[in-house]
Design an enzyme around this catalytic site. Structure first.
Site, short mmCIF file in Angstrom:
data_model
loop_
_atom_site.label_atom_id
_atom_site.label_comp_id
_atom_site.label_asym_id
_atom_site.label_seq_id
_atom_site.Cartn_x
_atom_site.Cartn_y
_atom_site.Cartn_z
N ASP A 1 -7.40 16.59 -48.73
CA ASP A 1 -6.61 17.90 -47.84
C ASP A 1 -8.01 18.36 -48.68
O ASP A 1 -8.08 18.69 -50.14
CB ASP A 1 -5.56 17.82 -48.47
N GLU B 1 -1.92 24.93 -41.69
CA GLU B 1 -0.87 25.23 -42.54
C GLU B 1 -1.45 26.47 -43.07
O GLU B 1 -0.25 27.69 -43.49
CB GLU B 1 -1.25 24.07 -43.67
N GLU C 1 -8.80 17.68 -43.59
CA GLU C 1 -7.54 18.85 -43.61
C GLU C 1 -8.33 20.05 -44.90
O GLU C 1 -8.85 19.81 -45.54
CB GLU C 1 -6.86 18.65 -44.04
N HIS D 1 2.66 21.16 -41.70
CA HIS D 1 2.93 20.69 -42.92
C HIS D 1 4.19 21.18 -43.45
O HIS D 1 4.49 22.09 -43.54
CB HIS D 1 2.03 22.58 -44.07
N GLU E 1 4.60 14.94 -42.23
CA GLU E 1 4.31 14.82 -43.28
C GLU E 1 5.48 14.89 -44.44
O GLU E 1 6.53 15.48 -44.77
CB GLU E 1 3.38 15.74 -43.63
N ASP F 1 2.74 25.61 -40.77
CA ASP F 1 3.71 25.37 -41.50
C ASP F 1 4.69 26.19 -41.25
O ASP F 1 4.99 27.58 -40.97
CB ASP F 1 3.30 25.85 -43.07
C1 LIG Z 1 -2.46 19.05 -51.59
C2 LIG Z 1 -2.89 20.60 -51.57
O1 LIG Z 1 -3.15 20.82 -52.31
C3 LIG Z 1 -1.67 21.03 -51.15
O2 LIG Z 1 -0.79 21.73 -52.50
C4 LIG Z 1 -0.89 20.69 -50.17
C5 LIG Z 1 -0.60 20.56 -48.51
O3 LIG Z 1 -1.92 21.41 -48.09
C6 LIG Z 1 -0.82 20.01 -48.04
O4 LIG Z 1 0.59 19.52 -48.23
O5 LIG Z 1 -1.42 20.02 -46.40
MG LIG Z 2 -3.09 20.80 -46.73
#
Ligand SMILES: C[C@H](O)[C@H](O)CC(=O)C(=O)O
Ligand SMILES: [Mg+2]
Length: 393
Positions: free
Chosen positions: A215, A269, A241, A319, A339, A292
């Site tokens: 990510d 997202e 991602e 997301h 997720e 999201d």
């Molecule tokens: C971990 C990522 O930086 C963010 O906090 C969460 C994310 O983008 C995701 O779950 O996809």
């Molecule tokens: Mg992400």
């Protein structure tokens, strides 16, 4: 529901400390530990995302009361700004309307805010209102939201986990682990090697068949993302991602052509509405889109985004968003898995994603979840969590 219930009142609250604004965690949490972002080019903001304000918004909670006193609610990221938009602007389109007027209400919320909205905080807020309406409708009809959406297409949800410990995620029964990327272009070749070392370590621990993803939280440029994808494919990277900023549709299009065939490009997202996703889909800029549901326009808009993706042969893997996405994912054949964002400080245990805000928030067991048939989204707001109502209309 024997007659058309009307909406008596709409109220907006703010809450701080975790929950829907899941980046609002205490210090030492894996989610704020030197994660690469577009702000990493400024050294003073490289260590902590909270230092540049990732948690400034806080949680928005929207409550909608029907004429018989039944209350539906939802939470998203939005805090005081979102509460102001609900109380001072959007409430007028709901109060006095039939609870079933969901499509008309969405259209009026979107069109009336176009002059300052279209995405970001306004769409987060519209999403929270839309989710609260679905929760209310489910409670009035005594049906889970997934039943309102056409019913489940499979018995249970299957999850991958996002967090700092894919090795633990494997032990906990998830199908894959998505790691945050820690270094970006500003950290040069040294950072690139550290990124690859972590992936290589994880691969040697989890073995061949467990999915590993990166990510990138919008932190890369096309050149770096392409090089990372090629080098990471040696360690079986499943997808890269959100490599680029969300406005760079052209970059995503090029990235999808440039990565190795076995690495998928995913994003979305921070994208919103059918029009934003239309852009990504028509440009063939992503293999998996990741709206999201608390940010893209709620369930009403996700239905449209998902249909568009289906027609383009793209998967929709929303997301985060806990129950709000689970009720959708279970109803769609082009959303084969979900997720789970690990909110445990070191990502070693499963804790509810919106903890401590919701009661009865379901979590995966052994990487799977059978959704209960509780009405609405099946969760309650935790009365022990303090909330404020900063504005009233
Ligand atoms: C971990 C990522 O930086 C963010 O906090 C969460 C994310 O983008 C995701 O779950 O996809
Ligand atoms: Mg992400």
């Amino acid at each position: 529901m024997t007659r058309a219930h009307t909406i008596k009142a709409v109220r907006a609250y703010t809450v701080t400390g975790g929950g829907a604004d899941y980046h609002d965690q205490s210090s030492g949490h894996w989610i704020d530990d030197h994660i690469a972002t577009p702000m990493s080019v400024y050294p003073q903001y490289a260590q902590s995302r909270q230092s540049f304000g990732i948690n400034v918004l806080g949680t928005l909670m929207v409550e909608i009361e029907a004429d018989d006193g039944t209350i539906g609610f939802a939470v998203s990221t939005g805090g005081e700004l979102g509460a102001w938009i609900v109380e001072k602007h959007l409430a007028r389109f709901l109060e006095g309307a039939a609870v079933t007027d969901i499509e008309r209400i969405w259209d009026q919320m979107y069109k009336s805010t176009l002059f300052y909205g279209r995405r970001g905080i306004v769409l987060n807020t519209i999403s929270a209102v839309d989710l609260a309406l679905y929760d209310l409708l489910g409670r009035l009809r005594q049906e889970p939201v997934y039943a309102l959406l056409g019913g489940p297409v499979r018995d249970e949800l299957t999850f991958y986990a996002t967090g700092a410990r894919p090795d633990k995620a494997k032990e906990l029964g998830f199908i894959g682990g998505k790691l945050p990327l820690h270094y970006g272009p500003a950290d040069g070749e040294e950072g690139m090697l550290k990124n690859l070392e972590l992936l290589a370590d994880m691969r040697s621990t989890v073995g061949e068949n467990f999915w590993l993803m990166y990510d990138c939280w919008m932190s890369l440029d096309l050149d770096y993302a392409t090089r990372l994808a090629h080098r990471a494919s040696e360690y079986g990277l499943k997808w890269i991602e959100e490599a680029l900023i969300p406005d760079d549709y052209w970059g995503y299009q090029k990235l999808k052509q440039a990565v190795p065939k076995d690495v998928l490009v995913t994003t979305g997202e921070h994208e919103a509405t059918r029009w934003g996703f239309r852009q990504l889909l028509e440009m063939n800029a992503a293999d998996i889109i990741q709206p999201d549901v608390g940010w893209c326009g709620g369930i009403t808009e996700l239905i449209k985004i998902s249909a568009l993706a289906d027609a383009h042969g793209a998967m929709v893997v929303p997301h985060g968003s806990s129950v709000y996405s689970y009720h959708f994912v279970i109803t769609r054949t082009n959303s084969p898995f979900a997720e789970f964002l690990m909110m445990h400080p070191t990502a070693e245990e499963v804790v509810p994603m919106f903890s401590p805000m919701l009661l009865n928030e379901p979590v995966p067991h052994n990487g799977k979840l059978k959704l209960p048939d509780t009405p609405g989204f099946g969760v309650e707001f935790n009365p022990e969590v303090e909330r404020q109502r900063p504005f009233m209309h």
